[in-house]
Motif scaffolding. Structure first.
Motif, PDB file in Angstrom:
ATOM      1  N   THR A  87      66.294  95.237 -42.967  1.00 14.01           N
ATOM      2  CA  THR A  87      67.371  96.155 -42.608  1.00 14.01           C
ATOM      3  C   THR A  87      67.549  96.205 -41.094  1.00 14.01           C
ATOM      4  O   THR A  87      66.686  95.749 -40.328  1.00 14.01           O
ATOM      5  CB  THR A  87      67.080  97.583 -43.105  1.00 14.01           C
ATOM      6  N   THR A  88      68.643  96.800 -40.669  1.00 13.68           N
ATOM      7  CA  THR A  88      68.885  97.010 -39.242  1.00 13.68           C
ATOM      8  C   THR A  88      67.784  97.854 -38.632  1.00 13.68           C
ATOM      9  O   THR A  88      67.315  97.587 -37.513  1.00 13.68           O
ATOM     10  CB  THR A  88      70.249  97.701 -39.041  1.00 13.68           C
ATOM     11  N   GLU A  89      67.362  98.878 -39.360  1.00 10.20           N
ATOM     12  CA  GLU A  89      66.312  99.769 -38.860  1.00 10.20           C
ATOM     13  C   GLU A  89      64.992  99.030 -38.695  1.00 10.20           C
ATOM     14  O   GLU A  89      64.237  99.286 -37.751  1.00 10.20           O
ATOM     15  CB  GLU A  89      66.146 100.954 -39.797  1.00 10.20           C
ATOM     16  N   ALA A  90      64.696  98.102 -39.615  1.00 11.70           N
ATOM     17  CA  ALA A  90      63.458  97.329 -39.516  1.00 11.70           C
ATOM     18  C   ALA A  90      63.457  96.480 -38.249  1.00 11.70           C
ATOM     19  O   ALA A  90      62.445  96.378 -37.550  1.00 11.70           O
ATOM     20  CB  ALA A  90      63.285  96.455 -40.752  1.00 11.70           C
ATOM     21  N   ARG A  91      64.599  95.852 -37.947  1.00  7.85           N
ATOM     22  CA  ARG A  91      64.686  95.040 -36.732  1.00  7.85           C
ATOM     23  C   ARG A  91      64.525  95.906 -35.484  1.00  7.85           C
ATOM     24  O   ARG A  91      63.851  95.518 -34.527  1.00  7.85           O
ATOM     25  CB  ARG A  91      66.017  94.291 -36.687  1.00  7.85           C
ATOM     26  N   ALA A  92      65.152  97.083 -35.493  1.00  5.92           N
ATOM     27  CA  ALA A  92      65.053  97.972 -34.332  1.00  5.92           C
ATOM     28  C   ALA A  92      63.620  98.460 -34.145  1.00  5.92           C
ATOM     29  O   ALA A  92      63.121  98.540 -33.015  1.00  5.92           O
ATOM     30  CB  ALA A  92      66.000  99.161 -34.513  1.00  5.92           C
ATOM     31  N   LEU A  93      62.942  98.771 -35.243  1.00  2.00           N
ATOM     32  CA  LEU A  93      61.561  99.228 -35.149  1.00  2.00           C
ATOM     33  C   LEU A  93      60.657  98.112 -34.627  1.00  2.00           C
ATOM     34  O   LEU A  93      59.814  98.339 -33.749  1.00  2.00           O
ATOM     35  CB  LEU A  93      61.077  99.700 -36.521  1.00  2.00           C
ATOM     36  N   LEU A  97      60.843 104.398 -44.093  1.00  2.00           N
ATOM     37  CA  LEU A  97      61.980 104.540 -43.175  1.00  2.00           C
ATOM     38  C   LEU A  97      63.250 104.282 -43.966  1.00  2.00           C
ATOM     39  O   LEU A  97      63.562 103.149 -44.320  1.00  2.00           O
ATOM     40  CB  LEU A  97      61.846 103.540 -42.018  1.00  2.00           C
ATOM     41  N   ARG A  98      63.959 105.344 -44.274  1.00  2.00           N
ATOM     42  CA  ARG A  98      65.154 105.224 -45.108  1.00  2.00           C
ATOM     43  C   ARG A  98      66.300 105.975 -44.460  1.00  2.00           C
ATOM     44  O   ARG A  98      66.266 107.205 -44.335  1.00  2.00           O
ATOM     45  CB  ARG A  98      64.880 105.768 -46.508  1.00  2.00           C
ATOM     46  N   ARG A  99      67.314 105.230 -44.025  1.00  2.00           N
ATOM     47  CA  ARG A  99      68.456 105.873 -43.387  1.00  2.00           C
ATOM     48  C   ARG A  99      69.168 106.791 -44.370  1.00  2.00           C
ATOM     49  O   ARG A  99      69.201 106.528 -45.570  1.00  2.00           O
ATOM     50  CB  ARG A  99      69.422 104.817 -42.854  1.00  2.00           C
ATOM     51  N   PRO A 100      69.759 107.872 -43.866  1.00  2.97           N
ATOM     52  CA  PRO A 100      70.454 108.806 -44.767  1.00  2.97           C
ATOM     53  C   PRO A 100      71.604 108.128 -45.504  1.00  2.97           C
ATOM     54  O   PRO A 100      72.231 107.193 -44.996  1.00  2.97           O
ATOM     55  CB  PRO A 100      70.969 109.889 -43.810  1.00  2.97           C
ATOM     56  N   GLY A 101      71.879 108.596 -46.697  1.00  2.00           N
ATOM     57  CA  GLY A 101      73.009 108.086 -47.459  1.00  2.00           C
ATOM     58  C   GLY A 101      74.326 108.592 -46.896  1.00  2.00           C
ATOM     59  O   GLY A 101      74.367 109.487 -46.052  1.00  2.00           O
TER      60      GLY A 101
END
Length: 246
Positions: free
Chosen positions: A9-15, A97-101
């Motif tokens: 996910t995008t969040e995984a790359r940012a982390l 880590l789960r972005r809000p819906g």
């Protein structure tokens, strides 16, 4: 400190990018391998499955992992369940880590579905020209004979796996997308219903804004619940703080 990020996910790359800047942290991102050409990642990268809960637990022990961050797609229910169970079995701290819906805004015409099959059953009452953005897997739900008269525009990063809907046009593309581009796409293909999973995030949210502007109904497949016992956080900053790395 060795942090395993279950990514994609995008969040995984940012982390991973944030963790890779630290000299006191080693970050390994694990990808399922479903995308042939994933976006670039900082730190170490492994590709492929672990072999279930036991395989993941063994990997955590062998590689002396100090923390697990499950930053997979909100619909990757199996790996999330495996992560929670493997972390519990090994005593390794884990966080989800789960972005809000997404949430409807004034002017939206949204319909909920609990699964792809339920969404397919609702489609004939909502429209005839469908913009299907649920990914390349699971399209068999829309290949039912009852939907043979509908026309589908299917967008995915890589070619979708058959069986496909009877009348299907494939659009290979990767976000992020713009409102202007999504609006033009809906108009060009005369879309009268949009089907999507509740992925959340900004990268693919422009289609919802475009649908609102054009009064196109949206059929949203609800997320599976988080695994029991999962510690869920909505963003990278929250994860870093939880790990004591902010």
């Amino acid at each position: 400190m060795h942090v395993l990020v279950l990514g994609g996910t995008t969040e995984a790359r940012a982390l991973a990018a944030r963790l890779a800047t630290r000299r006191d942290v080693r970050v390994t991102t694990s990808l399922a391998g479903r995308v042939a050409r994933p976006a670039a990642l900082e730190g170490d990268v492994r590709v492929g499955g672990f072999g279930g809960v036991d395989g993941l637990a063994a990997w955590l022990r062998e590689h002396r992992v100090d923390a697990v961050v499950d930053a997979t797609h909100p619909f990757a229910a199996t790996i999330s369940e495996h992560a929670v169970r493997a972390a519990a079995a090994t005593g390794v701290p884990a966080v989800l880590l789960r972005r809000p819906g997404w949430r409807p805004a004034p002017g939206d015409v949204w319909h909920d579905a609990g699964s792809l099959a339920e969404a397919a059953a609702l489609l004939p009452s909502l429209g005839r020209r469908v913009f299907l953005t649920t990914g390349r897997l699971g399209l068999a739900a829309f290949a039912e004979p009852s939907l043979a008269e509908l026309h589908f525009l299917v967008r995915s990063v890589e070619p979708p796996e058959p069986p496909l809907p009877h009348h299907t046009e494939i659009l290979l593309d990767r976000g992020p997308y713009t409102v202007e581009g999504e609006t033009a796409l809906l108009r060009e293909h005369r879309i009268d219903v949009l089907v999507t999973k509740d992925s959340g995030g900004a990268a693919t949210a422009a289609k919802l804004t475009a649908a609102r502007a054009l009064s196109v109904p949206v059929l949203i497949v609800r997320r599976p619940p988080a695994p029991e016992g999962a510690h869920e956080l909505p963003d990278v900053a929250g994860v870093l703080s939880h790990l004591g790395l902010d």
